[in-house]
Design an enzyme around this catalytic site. Structure first.
Site: not given
Lengths: 388, 388
Positions: A184, A74, A328, A242
């Site tokens: 979230q 994210g 976080c 990749t």
């Protein structure tokens, strides 16, 4: 205590990969391990797996597969939108809510620090319940021409759901590109890209019982972005490297799973949260965002006089994993910028604890938690009295 | 034919995760799934796992754990060095070899396209064996003050090993920061950070029987980089985003495994390659880079008159996974820029096929491959004759 029995109440930080999701991922580590860019059988099998997952992710938010750009997480997806869109636009105003995740706030701040092509950063105020102010959004767009707008769909700390569609509609009137960090909200409440009226949206796998290492930026087909990672031209030139095939496959499977059971989990965790909050209020707790529309699993509370960090450590020892703020940041978090924006007194903000429930939690665990909390508080209060 | 029996000769594109590596990873998907930033037991367990892996990766190239910056892949790590170092330096000359991977070449080109703070891009010539010219490196640094230099340790197509230390030494004389993309060399030949004299080096897990989704930029402690992905400040502020714990754990385990068995595998694949190349030469093949120091596993050849793409497709159907070029691009690859830089005639370059051997390959598979190749060539030549 045995670490295996710790009860996990921190699902907004991350979730365990669901067994059904892991089962789908496993073949892609050893048997079907090909590089999707290879033109032999193993490469083509990997390519098909990525394409299938792309369809699953797209389907879960009502978009076309070609609107999905797979990223590693994210944080990368949010940075790709902000830095990537700014790379295509003339500098203007960038508007973000004051309660965004650091991976939106920091790249926005960085645009405002540039020597050349400097942007003007404007943070949107929130009310005391943690809702982004639509009036302030209107003002912010009137004051100066906005180029980019980013408002999260649900806040990671409070769980408060924002009226993203209303902000996006205003932003469209000004010709600005709008993004929502739906990390979230996704998997906890229904998320429909078109209904949100945004140009881009971030989703992540590891918050919805999928693996770490896979996320997506969902894009309006007309949106132009400068890639963060240049190279072989993967993901339609927007994200070279990749593809993390097993993680992407797991992301797709987690989206399918969420579609099937989201409503059931939501009802179950909402009932548990109601019970939890009823007791917390009886214990004198303040529930942040109470009264606002919230994610069904998130309870963010403070027991005045009991420091959040202390409570988290005590509850950890008592067998419960909860958070004192957002998980976080690896650096010392200091006070929550979310509570600060809500105007919560620093003394009370220091007492904040987040419980975020998930699929495997049970009402009995909530009862056990409440007992442990009472015991912990008694212990802490006795200690405080002894120290007086 | 049954897809499970296809013989895999494309280890430079990607490798299967080794069973021992996967075993070490598995607990981190479901039991120890915590977010390393969480301050409860599951978070701390995840943090310790990441720290342990950091030590394993560091140890495998002779550096301190704090010199390891975990990224999502080699492309990201290469971009982090080039864009990140350029973000701290005054624009100068950026020197890269002409045979770098696109994830080095493209960000270097991008620096040279900037409107503000534009860099001067200089590509280093290679000789006909694919070795970066040290004379040209000397010239390039004399012509204009270099700021950044990046030369790969081993080329992904030819397997040719470069004298990175010699280039880095010259670059240091000019005060430039030097980087090497060691993704293809790492795990196949010993790699020692200090001996290479560079300031930064890229490693990747999925080329060494580890998982996709984990890589590292190894950094000199004095090197300053501007992060690509901003947010919670993970990886010492250089790479924000929740760590991909299972992949990082697998990366660490793959480094340990490589240390133990690298020499044994190298000897085994070198013997198989010798046999393969002997037969290929008898069949009239050109071996690219033959005579230069090469990775022991890589054989890059051309059978004049037989198009590489055609051969790859035919061999795929015959049960062998080989590559016609680098599996690094999702877009139409066109001609190999590596062979072009080596001065290979376009007609011959179109015939290039890469065989890259790995741990599970056997001499019998090489014999079977040679038989399949002969059959395929006979088929193709008959078809060509019939068409005349």
């Amino acid at each position: 205590m045995n670490k295996m029995v710790q009860i996990y109440f921190d699902h907004n930080a991350t979730t365990a990969v669901d067994g059904a999701v892991l089962d789908v991922m496993l073949p892609y580590f050893q048997e079907e391990f090909g590089n999707p860019s290879s033109r032999h059988l193993r490469g083509m099998t990997a390519r098909r797996a990525v394409d299938r997952a792309r369809g699953q992710v797209a389907d879960s938010v009502g978009v076309q597969p070609e609107q999905v750009v797979f990223c590693s997480g994210g944080s990368e997806a949010n940075n790709l939108f902000i830095q990537g869109a700014a790379g295509y636009l003339k500098p203007a105003r960038i508007i973000v809510s004051a309660i965004e995740h650091p991976c939106v706030l920091r790249p926005a701040q960085e645009l405002a620090r540039k020597v050349h092509e400097k942007w003007n950063l404007r943070r949107l105020a929130v009310d005391c319940l943690g809702r982004v102010s639509l009036d302030d959004a209107t003002n912010a767009m009137r004051e100066q021409q906005p180029g980019l707008v980013s408002v999260m769909l649900a806040n990671n700390e409070t769980g408060v759901i924002q009226d993203v569609a209303a902000v996006a509609e205003k932003a469209r009137e000004h010709g600005a590109w709008t993004h929502t960090d739906a990390v979230q909200a996704f998997g906890k409440v229904p998320v429909d890209f078109a209904a949100l009226k945004v140009h881009a949206m971030t989703l992540s796998a590891h918050k919805i019982y999928g693996p770490k290492g896979a996320a997506a930026l969902i894009m309006d087909k007309r949106l132009l972005l400068k890639p963060l990672i240049l190279g072989g031209g993967h993901e339609n030139g927007l994200r070279s490297g990749t593809e993390n095939v097993p993680a992407i496959v797991g992301f797709g499977a987690a989206c399918e799973l969420a579609k099937i059971r989201m409503a059931e989990i939501a009802a179950r965790v909402a009932a548990m949260r109601a019970r939890l909050e009823q007791e917390l209020i009886e214990m004198g707790a303040v529930i942040f965002g109470l009264g606002a529309e919230r994610l069904p699993n998130t309870c963010y509370f403070a027991l005045p006089g009991i420091e959040g960090d202390t409570l988290v450590v005590r509850l950890d020892k008592a067998g419960f994993a909860v958070a004192s703020g957002a998980a976080c940041s690896s650096v010392t978090p200091g006070q929550s910028h979310v509570l600060e924006a809500m105007g919560v007194e620093p003394m009370l903000a220091r007492c904040a604890v987040r419980v975020s429930l998930g699929s495997a939690n049970t009402p009995l665990q909530v009862e056990d938690f409440l007992k442990a909390l009472v015991n912990t508080l008694t212990g802490l209060r006795n200690m405080n009295s002894a120290m007086v």
